[in-house]
Design an enzyme around this catalytic site. Sequence first.
Site, short mmCIF file in Angstrom:
data_model
loop_
_atom_site.label_atom_id
_atom_site.label_comp_id
_atom_site.label_asym_id
_atom_site.label_seq_id
_atom_site.Cartn_x
_atom_site.Cartn_y
_atom_site.Cartn_z
N ASP A 15 47.20 1.63 26.54
CA ASP A 15 45.89 1.52 27.20
C ASP A 15 45.65 0.13 27.78
O ASP A 15 44.60 -0.49 27.54
CB ASP A 15 44.76 1.87 26.22
CG ASP A 15 44.98 3.19 25.51
OD1 ASP A 15 45.61 4.07 26.10
OD2 ASP A 15 44.54 3.32 24.35
N GLU A 187 39.85 10.51 32.06
CA GLU A 187 39.37 9.42 31.21
C GLU A 187 39.85 8.08 31.78
O GLU A 187 40.33 8.00 32.91
CB GLU A 187 39.88 9.62 29.78
CG GLU A 187 41.38 9.76 29.68
CD GLU A 187 41.84 10.22 28.31
OE1 GLU A 187 41.01 10.68 27.51
OE2 GLU A 187 43.06 10.13 28.05
#
Length: 545
Positions: A15, A187
């Site tokens: 991430d 997302e």
Amino acid sequence: MTVVENPLLRGCYPDPSLCRAEDGYYLVASTFEYFPALPIFRSRDLAHWEQIGHAVDRPGQMDFDGIPSSGGIYAPTIRFHEGTFYLVCTLVNPRQGAPGGNFLITATDPAGPWSDPVWLDVEGFDPSLFFDDDGRVWLHGNRLVADPEWEQQSEIWLRELDLVTGRVSDEETILWTGALIGGIWSEAPHLFRKDGRYYLLTAEGGTAQEHSVMIAAADAVQGPYRGNPANPVLTHRHLGKGADVIGVGHADLVEAPDGSWWAVALGMRPYGGYHYNLGRETFLVPVTWEDGWPVFAPGQGRLPAAVEVPTTATHVPGGAHTPAVSAPSAQESAGGVAGQEAGVVGPDDLRWTALRAPIESFAEPLPATGTGEVAGWRLRVQPADLTQPTTPSFLGIRQQHMSFDAVATLELSGLAAGERAGVVLRQSEDHHITLSVHRTPEGDVLRAVRRLDGDETVISEHRLPERIQEQQEQQGHLVRLGISAREQDYALSIDGEHIAAVDGRVLDTVSTGGFLGLWVGVFATSDGAPTNSTITLERFEYRPA
């Protein structure tokens, strides 16, 4: 030009998010239940990187106790605005009564200290910040759709944020519900502005093989947004599970001072079949713009094995303490992460992590020797063990290479009967491998244990070899316990003598679930009994093989 090999950060650094400030670039990644959390990296040129600290690194800043594996810190975003660094993120699965959810922390020096969290009254996860040219600040994130058109459909929401009060506006705009009909988990949103247009970058398809990068554009920050006809703009899902890198997604963009654009994204490198023990790693991607849309890895359409970065720098000044390591190769002299000499991992190495609490809660560096070298740690033995979602006496670093040798030199004279200490290859509370010395009234026992799905199997058990016992009589209670890997073949050893073999495929997230790569480290426990014992980690070595 400097050639930088991918991945940029090896091992479990998922991430990724990056931003540019006056003096260079800053990058952060998820850390889940590990502490300190949210490693901060710096680069002057996108080629040479150093870790300078962690954003969450002190008692009381955040409560991780009781958070299960693959819970905790999810998907940070880092941004710089008018002299201040802002980081928004999500704390997932806090214990009952503890703060959790989305939060904001700030710092004027990205090396720290970072502020205590301001908890943001918004649902969902993967928050991001956008500073518009008119002075307004926009918080955006992801959550599941309340009344979805298809299962696991999610939506990107947008609200204005008051940075002074931390108050999030009640007025909300839904920007996006996915680029594809049936697309799940839209997302990791990030908003950008270029040439008067607004761009919404997202990830879609979940975090495994179907992961991808999507982008949409609008004339106003609140939309409406129109998807790029070329979506997905970056993915490896069409290459199949046998590709050298899979699961590519969760990207972030940055513009360099020369007007060039770059992205970081996560991906996994499978080996030994569809298994990726190193977890989700960070990759660097060149980006160009055509007809008002970004083109990721132009001419290739996939993550490049190496990236040419326009820089004449030879190394980032300072910064000898950094976690992400590359195998000895051209990258160490022509880019990559600074201070990464393979070998002894000293106490000041920022690769060290504990579980859910500061390392200082159970360990302290050894005093310096006459030469000034500090090589190890003194650990307090604790009742908690590796199977509990709390803070055992555990120190570990990420596995960062498919093949490696790790050796821990432990001084165990302080162990009491019924206590044990050793080395561990950790995936989670329910999935790990240990090789440990058990102190019994009859003498020390060496035991190798495989824990899978919460069930333990002893794969080797016997008294310490006579050779080791003789050495201990001469040198004290010193043992050298090792964990080695040759891709998916792991081996446990004592003083170089083979003890047991383990198939690493049983420990990766394809087999176990969750979001983590593997950690290798040391531990000590009294298995629930009160204790005042200590052990000493005199030396820990980690070498790519």
